[in-house]
Design an enzyme around this catalytic site. Structure first.
Site, PDB file in Angstrom:
ATOM      1  N   CYS A  24      16.208 -14.010 -46.906  1.00  0.00           N
ATOM      2  CA  CYS A  24      14.980 -14.225 -46.134  1.00  0.00           C
ATOM      3  C   CYS A  24      14.464 -15.651 -46.278  1.00  0.00           C
ATOM      4  O   CYS A  24      13.919 -16.217 -45.330  1.00  0.00           O
ATOM      5  CB  CYS A  24      13.887 -13.257 -46.586  1.00  0.00           C
ATOM      6  SG  CYS A  24      14.246 -11.531 -46.208  1.00  0.00           S
TER       7      CYS A  24
ATOM      8  N   VAL B  81       1.461  -8.903  -9.753  1.00  0.00           N
ATOM      9  CA  VAL B  81       0.397  -8.010  -9.293  1.00  0.00           C
ATOM     10  C   VAL B  81      -0.818  -8.163 -10.214  1.00  0.00           C
ATOM     11  O   VAL B  81      -1.769  -8.889  -9.918  1.00  0.00           O
ATOM     12  CB  VAL B  81       0.843  -6.523  -9.253  1.00  0.00           C
ATOM     13  CG1 VAL B  81      -0.297  -5.667  -8.700  1.00  0.00           C
ATOM     14  CG2 VAL B  81       2.097  -6.345  -8.421  1.00  0.00           C
ATOM     15  N   SER B  82      -0.759  -7.472 -11.351  1.00  0.00           N
ATOM     16  CA  SER B  82      -1.985  -7.298 -12.132  1.00  0.00           C
ATOM     17  C   SER B  82      -2.562  -8.588 -12.729  1.00  0.00           C
ATOM     18  O   SER B  82      -3.786  -8.714 -12.824  1.00  0.00           O
ATOM     19  CB  SER B  82      -1.763  -6.259 -13.235  1.00  0.00           C
ATOM     20  OG  SER B  82      -0.655  -6.589 -14.017  1.00  0.00           O
TER      21      SER B  82
ATOM     22  N   GLY C 245       5.651  -7.346 -15.034  1.00  0.00           N
ATOM     23  CA  GLY C 245       5.082  -7.681 -16.330  1.00  0.00           C
ATOM     24  C   GLY C 245       4.866  -9.159 -16.564  1.00  0.00           C
ATOM     25  O   GLY C 245       4.751  -9.601 -17.716  1.00  0.00           O
TER      26      GLY C 245
ATOM     27  N   ASP D 249      14.063   1.901   0.827  1.00  0.00           N
ATOM     28  CA  ASP D 249      13.383   1.730   2.108  1.00  0.00           C
ATOM     29  C   ASP D 249      14.415   1.594   3.233  1.00  0.00           C
ATOM     30  O   ASP D 249      15.602   1.779   3.026  1.00  0.00           O
ATOM     31  CB  ASP D 249      12.479   0.496   2.059  1.00  0.00           C
ATOM     32  CG  ASP D 249      11.396   0.630   0.995  1.00  0.00           C
ATOM     33  OD1 ASP D 249      11.076   1.771   0.621  1.00  0.00           O
ATOM     34  OD2 ASP D 249      10.880  -0.399   0.538  1.00  0.00           O
TER      35      ASP D 249
ATOM     36  N   GLU E 204       0.869  -1.179   0.000  1.00  0.00           N
ATOM     37  CA  GLU E 204       0.000   0.000   0.000  1.00  0.00           C
ATOM     38  C   GLU E 204       0.893   1.212   0.000  1.00  0.00           C
ATOM     39  O   GLU E 204       1.751   1.349   0.868  1.00  0.00           O
ATOM     40  CB  GLU E 204      -0.862   0.026   1.274  1.00  0.00           C
ATOM     41  CG  GLU E 204      -1.848  -1.122   1.401  1.00  0.00           C
ATOM     42  CD  GLU E 204      -3.077  -0.928   0.522  1.00  0.00           C
ATOM     43  OE1 GLU E 204      -3.690   0.152   0.574  1.00  0.00           O
ATOM     44  OE2 GLU E 204      -3.416  -1.865  -0.220  1.00  0.00           O
TER      45      GLU E 204
ATOM     46  N   MET F 169       1.516 -18.226 -46.932  1.00  0.00           N
ATOM     47  CA  MET F 169       1.906 -16.847 -46.688  1.00  0.00           C
ATOM     48  C   MET F 169       0.704 -16.189 -46.021  1.00  0.00           C
ATOM     49  O   MET F 169      -0.250 -15.815 -46.700  1.00  0.00           O
ATOM     50  CB  MET F 169       2.227 -16.140 -48.012  1.00  0.00           C
ATOM     51  CG  MET F 169       3.293 -16.840 -48.834  1.00  0.00           C
ATOM     52  SD  MET F 169       4.924 -16.714 -48.066  1.00  0.00           S
ATOM     53  CE  MET F 169       5.494 -18.399 -48.213  1.00  0.00           C
TER      54      MET F 169
END
Ligand code: 3NM
Ligand code: MG
Length: 516
Positions: A442, A201-202, A175, A94, A45, A287
């Site tokens: 490629c 968290v989220s 994340g 802290d 908090e 493709m």
């Protein structure tokens, strides 16, 4: 009483901001998360009066105790003392660890946030019980993070505290969600030291159903990622070049027999030749640049090529959808970071792609691989490359990148370098015409995708086989008497790719490959 033994595997950090909690009560969300199996709870908090915080912590502690789960308080030693919970978590700004330890005593759990090796070593030496290592990925949940260190940064910290002999436990944070958890845990771990858990968290607190979200995250933690299986098939014990070459015909043969799907998300310049090359080596090309198709296509046993030759934001969103689908299905992905360093959009796209999925193979020229590695200072010109590293530096770069990503890295050039982080080879086959025809480089990605799709063969061995098939075809094509230049070369190259495939049973290819 002694210090409680803590299971750090699924570590919930709370957040009461409206963006995450909505109109729900913190205690209700935490209760659901506990029901879903979170193993530690940290009350975090950042606002509110002390009395209010203590009463919230007391209520939460009664709840966590009923689940046998420790409660840690972020930052506030006084609050932890007031409620008598199991411990605290402190950041670098802290209270210092030694003071917190004096106040709380030897049995309290004290965790410390670290984002550098120095901070980590200091916390371990100071007697931290665990480290919260981050920020792994930038996250809207905490925007004032000091450093985004990625899985590579976490790995470095794990390796160094292990080297120093510390047994301190570790979680990473920042994340982490269902789409990336398995890959992050996989890529963060070293051979000797793995993470003890992930802090979230989220992905739990903001979930519509925190119980279900925690349950799914726990399941992902307990199971190896789909993409981890089967990458070390036959040939994974091979360390010498000759045995690697001897493996190649079986790879070419397997593509011929299984006709794997090669799903190309590539630019329009390359689409036609890539499709023809795929057919020539015996793969089945599609493709398909639209990401919504990937969840269906990934079920067909093939592999995906993401070629960012003409990337734009919509294309990037499509790559990410496809990458997620293929990762979830455990199907291989080849990444061709075309022109990776040329523009800031491309540099960002590389970062985004790498942060959102696991890439089995990364293939690029020197400048592209340097950008992917993240140490490219110079601006790349267009998509062509100018050489600067010597051979041993190139070998080192591909080895380090592959070790970091736990995949296979190919650096193309006059000599190609390929590594799985342990074994590294330099291949001198090929022909200069390959560099004079647009898109041929490629299409190597397409051939590689076909080679790794059937799995069963060691992934590095399959990639080496694809390079040999491709480059020997170029040599044979260029040596035909009727070939006068790059124009006549292209059809002859397709012919030779095809002829090598049909002739592989004979296995008499002239390979020029060395162990590095
Ligand atoms: N600490 P989410 S990152 C609380 O890097 C916190 O130390 C971090 O939130 C650190 O799981 C972070 O929603 C927020 O990404 C993590
Ligand atoms: Mg703090």
């Amino acid at each position: 009483m002694g210090k409680p033994k803590v299971d750090y595997s699924l570590y919930l950090v709370t957040d009461s901001t409206p963006a995450i909690l909505g109109d729900r009560r913190l205690i209700d969300v935490v209760k659901e998360a506990l029901g879903g199996g979170v193993t530690v709870v940290q009350l975090r908090e950042k606002t509110g009066d002390t009395a209010e915080l203590i009463s919230k912590a007391r209520e939460l502690h009664a709840l966590t105790q009923s689940y046998g789960v420790p409660l840690l308080i972020n930052d506030r030693v006084d609050v932890a003392l007031a409620v008598g919970c199991e411990g605290i978590h402190i950041g670098q700004d802290d209270m210092e660890l030694s003071t917190a330890r004096k106040l709380l005593g030897p049995d309290a759990i004290i965790g410390v946030t670290v984002s550098t090796v120095d901070e980590a070593l200091k916390a371990c030496e100071g007697g931290a019980d665990y480290l919260g290592i981050g920020t792994v990925y930038a996250t809207p949940t905490k925007t004032n993070t000091k450093e985004v260190i990625g899985a590579a940064g976490v790995r470095e910290i794990l390796a160094r505290i292990d080297d120093a002999g510390h047994k301190t436990q570790t979680v990473c944070i920042g994340g982490i969600n269902e789409s990336n958890l398995q890959r992050i845990v996989f890529q963060c771990g070293t051979a000797k030291k793995k993470l003890d858990g992930v802090a979230i968290v989220s992905a739990i607190m903001a979930a519509e159903d925190p119980d279900a979200a925690a349950t799914r995250l726990g399941r992902l933690l307990r199971n190896p990622p789909a993409f981890q299986v089967d990458t070390r098939g036959a040939g994974s014990d091979i360390t010498d070049a000759q045995s690697m070459v001897a493996l190649a015909p079986s790879v070419v043969q397997r593509v011929h027999e299984t006709t794997p799907l090669s799903h190309n998300m590539t630019n329009i310049v390359v689409q036609n030749i890539a499709a023809n090359v795929a057919l020539a080596v015996g793969a089945s090309p599609i493709m398909a640049g639209y990401g919504e198709e990937a969840p269906d296509l990934c079920k067909l046993g093939g592999a995906l090529v993401i070629n960012m030759g003409s990337v734009d934001p919509a294309g990037l969103a499509n790559y990410l959808k496809a990458l997620r689908a293929y990762n979830l299905a455990g199907r291989p992905v080849v990444f061709d970071p075309v022109g990776a360093g040329a523009t800031s959009l491309r540099r960002e796209a590389v970062k985004t792609i790498m942060a959102n999925g696991y890439l089995d193979v990364i293939k690029g020229n020197e400048g592209e691989i340097k950008t992917v590695f993240g140490n490219s200072q110079e601006q790349q010109r267009g998509v062509d490359s100018s050489s600067t590293l010597d051979a041993s530096q190139k070998a080192k770069l591909v080895r380090e990148l592959a070790a970091r990503e736990k995949n296979v890295v190919v650096m193309t050039g006059k000599t190609d370098f390929v590594s799985d982080g342990v074994r590294t080879f330099a291949i001198d086959n090929g022909h200069e015409y390959l560099g004079l025809v647009t898109g041929t480089g490629c299409t190597l990605g397409t051939v590689i995708s076909a080679a790794i799709a059937p799995r069963k063969t060691d992934r590095l061995g399959a990639v080496v086989a694809a390079i040999l098939h491709f480059e020997i075809a170029a040599e044979l094509a260029a040596s035909q008497p009727e070939i006068r230049g790059p124009g006549t070369f292209v059809p002859a190259f397709l012919d030779e790719l095809y002829r090598i495939r049909l002739a592989t049973a004979g296995g008499d290819l002239v390979c020029d490959i060395q162990e590095k």
